[in-house]
Design a protein around this motif. Structure first.
Motif, PDB file in Angstrom:
ATOM      1  N   MET A   1     -80.880  72.730  -9.070  1.00  0.00           N
ATOM      2  CA  MET A   1     -81.658  71.517  -8.936  1.00  0.00           C
ATOM      3  C   MET A   1     -80.770  70.276  -9.071  1.00  0.00           C
ATOM      4  SD  MET A   1     -84.736  70.884  -8.389  1.00  0.00           S
ATOM      5  CE  MET A   1     -85.882  69.578  -8.407  1.00  0.00           C
ATOM      6  N   LEU A   2     -79.791  70.363  -9.949  1.00  0.00           N
ATOM      7  CA  LEU A   2     -78.877  69.232 -10.100  1.00  0.00           C
ATOM      8  C   LEU A   2     -78.011  69.039  -8.863  1.00  0.00           C
ATOM      9  CD1 LEU A   2     -77.757  69.702 -13.804  1.00  0.00           C
ATOM     10  CD2 LEU A   2     -79.270  67.958 -12.900  1.00  0.00           C
ATOM     11  N   ALA A   3     -77.677  70.133  -8.189  1.00  0.00           N
ATOM     12  CA  ALA A   3     -76.864  70.023  -6.977  1.00  0.00           C
ATOM     13  C   ALA A   3     -77.639  69.326  -5.864  1.00  0.00           C
ATOM     14  CB  ALA A   3     -76.415  71.407  -6.522  1.00  0.00           C
ATOM     15  N   ILE A   4     -78.942  69.558  -5.796  1.00  0.00           N
ATOM     16  CA  ILE A   4     -79.761  68.877  -4.788  1.00  0.00           C
ATOM     17  C   ILE A   4     -79.808  67.384  -5.088  1.00  0.00           C
ATOM     18  CG2 ILE A   4     -82.096  68.661  -3.862  1.00  0.00           C
ATOM     19  CD1 ILE A   4     -82.404  71.683  -4.382  1.00  0.00           C
ATOM     20  N   GLY A   5     -79.966  67.046  -6.368  1.00  0.00           N
ATOM     21  CA  GLY A   5     -79.935  65.630  -6.753  1.00  0.00           C
ATOM     22  C   GLY A   5     -78.607  64.982  -6.437  1.00  0.00           C
ATOM     23  N   ALA A   6     -77.524  65.717  -6.648  1.00  0.00           N
ATOM     24  CA  ALA A   6     -76.197  65.190  -6.324  1.00  0.00           C
ATOM     25  C   ALA A   6     -76.058  64.963  -4.826  1.00  0.00           C
ATOM     26  CB  ALA A   6     -75.116  66.140  -6.823  1.00  0.00           C
ATOM     27  N   ALA A   7     -76.572  65.896  -4.030  1.00  0.00           N
ATOM     28  CA  ALA A   7     -76.487  65.741  -2.570  1.00  0.00           C
ATOM     29  C   ALA A   7     -77.283  64.528  -2.099  1.00  0.00           C
ATOM     30  CB  ALA A   7     -76.992  67.011  -1.891  1.00  0.00           C
ATOM     31  N   VAL A   8     -78.436  64.298  -2.698  1.00  0.00           N
ATOM     32  CA  VAL A   8     -79.246  63.125  -2.329  1.00  0.00           C
ATOM     33  C   VAL A   8     -78.510  61.839  -2.700  1.00  0.00           C
ATOM     34  CG1 VAL A   8     -81.379  61.886  -2.884  1.00  0.00           C
ATOM     35  CG2 VAL A   8     -81.442  64.341  -2.442  1.00  0.00           C
TER      36      VAL A   8
END
Length: 57
Positions: free
Chosen positions: A1-8
């Motif tokens: 989930m943190l990786a998705i936030g980082a990508a955004v």
């Protein structure tokens, strides 16, 4: 989930930089990118992976 936030956050930083938008001193593309890198580091460290499945016997 943190990786998705980082990508955004990386995408937002790219758009701010590519469009050459003028933002305030806090919301610059570099600051957004650094927050994204912090989220990515937390993801790689194993924080935010979800629930650790406990096995029942």
């Amino acid at each position: 989930m943190l990786a998705i936030g980082a990508a955004v956050l990386f995408a937002i930083a790219f758009l701010i930089n590519a469009a050459d938008m003028s933002t305030n001193d806090v919301f610059t593309s570099t600051n957004v990118m650094l927050i994204g890198l912090a989220l990515l580091a937390l993801h790689v460290a194993g924080i935010g992976n979800g629930w650790a499945g406990r096995r029942r016997r």
